[in-house]
Design an enzyme around this catalytic site. Structure first.
Site, PDB file in Angstrom:
ATOM      1  N   HIS A  14     -26.079  -4.765  -3.503  1.00 54.45           N
ATOM      2  CA  HIS A  14     -25.734  -6.175  -3.297  1.00 54.45           C
ATOM      3  C   HIS A  14     -24.535  -6.521  -4.175  1.00 54.45           C
ATOM      4  O   HIS A  14     -24.595  -6.366  -5.405  1.00 54.45           O
ATOM      5  CB  HIS A  14     -26.911  -7.077  -3.675  1.00 54.45           C
ATOM      6  N   LEU A  15     -23.472  -6.995  -3.561  1.00 57.59           N
ATOM      7  CA  LEU A  15     -22.264  -7.362  -4.295  1.00 57.59           C
ATOM      8  C   LEU A  15     -21.977  -8.862  -4.282  1.00 57.59           C
ATOM      9  O   LEU A  15     -21.054  -9.314  -4.942  1.00 57.59           O
ATOM     10  CB  LEU A  15     -21.053  -6.601  -3.743  1.00 57.59           C
ATOM     11  N   ARG A  16     -22.749  -9.625  -3.508  1.00 56.78           N
ATOM     12  CA  ARG A  16     -22.601 -11.079  -3.457  1.00 56.78           C
ATOM     13  C   ARG A  16     -21.205 -11.485  -2.964  1.00 56.78           C
ATOM     14  O   ARG A  16     -20.540 -10.723  -2.267  1.00 56.78           O
ATOM     15  CB  ARG A  16     -22.930 -11.714  -4.809  1.00 56.78           C
ATOM     16  N   ASN A  40     -26.873  -9.728   3.553  1.00 58.27           N
ATOM     17  CA  ASN A  40     -27.605 -10.990   3.455  1.00 58.27           C
ATOM     18  C   ASN A  40     -26.892 -11.968   2.523  1.00 58.27           C
ATOM     19  O   ASN A  40     -27.388 -12.337   1.457  1.00 58.27           O
ATOM     20  CB  ASN A  40     -29.052 -10.762   3.013  1.00 58.27           C
ATOM     21  N   HIS A 165     -35.621   0.909  -0.325  1.00 59.47           N
ATOM     22  CA  HIS A 165     -36.244   0.711  -1.640  1.00 59.47           C
ATOM     23  C   HIS A 165     -37.770   0.823  -1.593  1.00 59.47           C
ATOM     24  O   HIS A 165     -38.498  -0.127  -1.889  1.00 59.47           O
ATOM     25  CB  HIS A 165     -35.816  -0.613  -2.279  1.00 59.47           C
ATOM     26  N   HIS A 241     -28.077 -11.974 -10.297  1.00 55.30           N
ATOM     27  CA  HIS A 241     -28.301 -13.415 -10.256  1.00 55.30           C
ATOM     28  C   HIS A 241     -27.908 -13.990 -11.618  1.00 55.30           C
ATOM     29  O   HIS A 241     -28.265 -13.416 -12.657  1.00 55.30           O
ATOM     30  CB  HIS A 241     -29.768 -13.757  -9.991  1.00 55.30           C
ATOM     31  N   ALA A 253     -35.310 -13.220  -7.146  1.00 51.37           N
ATOM     32  CA  ALA A 253     -35.723 -11.818  -7.154  1.00 51.37           C
ATOM     33  C   ALA A 253     -34.504 -10.908  -7.177  1.00 51.37           C
ATOM     34  O   ALA A 253     -33.621 -11.021  -6.328  1.00 51.37           O
ATOM     35  CB  ALA A 253     -36.585 -11.516  -5.928  1.00 51.37           C
TER      36      ALA A 253
END
Length: 332
Positions: A14-16, A40, A165, A241, A253
């Site tokens: 996840h790199l946002r 996402n 995962h 986060h 999460a």
């Protein structure tokens, strides 16, 4: 002592977006030749136009460091023409059950209606990557979802299916039943159990989905990974986060592990006396399953102690404050 890894890959990342992307992408680019990018976002990456824009932003954020973003499209009902147009630009489709994790509200609500799109994926040889949890009791969600994996593997035997995962002993057992199924495993699920998260004071930085499980489950993951199971691939699920979203009533999460991944993995494999198998886990298995030929990149590690920073800008990294025996060595 030195260790050189050829084309290490992070198969779940996840790199946002925007400022967060600019902050965390260099961490992954410094340690890996490429990564499978999760779609996402606030506005899901579910079109070729959005995918191209996101890939361009990732490459810009890597600031010239060689890194290949392997892009995924957010699962929805796609027409054959859409998938044909995207096939050469994606590594697969990523399926989320609706509302099961961060920004998955537009995910799948009715699995009885996904068959047409999955059949297209099988026909076009496009992998399907799945976040495999139900909305049941939190400790049983992955186990309950195994019946969906079984249905997919048996109904679409030519589909390359990836259980993302995995965290349970039962998921490892299912992997051995179907040759068309692979799985990713995170660093944190190899190291922690639920007791680390809630056994004492609550540790928000260890809260993730799927949640950490039991010592038995962790041991099953470790045994399969360290033994070199050929369809287990490393995927960090590094999910940053900011502090205000971790230290709050509605804790987000995600474990931000990107700064420590290869050093911590090298330490784990060395402690198990199988350091020679690390390259398989972080590169060879994924390259074979996904049929990848990444641009050549060597990442060098040296056996020299360093202490993980307590804070990385607005983020607290996994293993913060701990001393690791391996570190990534910068070479000109």
């Amino acid at each position: 002592m030195h260790l050189t890894l050829e084309n290490p890959l992070d198969m779940h990342l996840h790199l946002r977006e925007r400022e967060m992307l600019a902050l965390v992408a260099p961490c992954s680019a410094a340690q890996f030749a490429g990564g499978v990018i999760m779609p996402n976002l606030v506005q899901p990456v579910d079109s070729l136009e959005r995918l191209r824009a996101y890939r361009a932003a990732i490459l810009d954020a890597c600031a010239g460091e060689p890194f290949t973003p392997y892009m995924t499209l957010f699962f929805r009902s796609y027409h054959r023409e859409e998938l044909l147009a995207a096939r050469d630009e994606i590594i697969g489709l990523k399926l989320y059950p609706a509302g099961i994790t961060t920004q998955s509200e537009s995910g799948v609500r009715d699995f009885d209606r996904i068959g047409d799109t999955v059949a297209l994926l099988e026909d076009l040889d496009i992998p399907l990557l799945v976040h495999g949890e139900t909305d049941g009791f939190v400790m049983e969600r992955e186990r309950e979802f195994l019946r969906v994996y079984q249905w997919l593997a048996e109904t679409f035997p030519r589909l390359r299916l990836v259980m993302e995962h995995i965290t349970t002993a039962e998921a490892v057992e299912l992997l051995d039943r179907y040759d068309n199924v692979g799985a990713t495993v995170t660093l944190h699920h190899l190291l922690i159990t639920l007791d680390d998260v809630v056994g004492g004071l609550l540790q928000p930085d260890l809260f993730c989905k799927p949640i950490a499980k039991t010592p038995r489950d962790r041991e099953a993951l470790r045994q399969a990974v360290l033994a070199g199971h050929p369809r287990l691939m490393f995927g960090s699920d590094s999910a940053p986060h900011p502090r205000h979203k971790k230290e709050c009533c509605g804790c987000a999460a995600g474990v931000f592990s990107a700064p420590v991944l290869l050093p911590a993995l090298a330490q784990l494999f060395e402690e198990a006396d199988c350091l020679e198998r690390l390259a398989d886990f972080v590169s060879h298995h994924a390259r074979r399953f996904y049929r990848l030929r990444p641009p050549h990149k060597q990442v060098h590690l040296v056996r020299a102690p360093w202490t993980v920073m307590e804070q990385y800008e607005t983020l607290r990294p996994f293993l913060a404050g701990q001393t690791l025996r391996w570190r990534v060595e910068k070479r000109p």
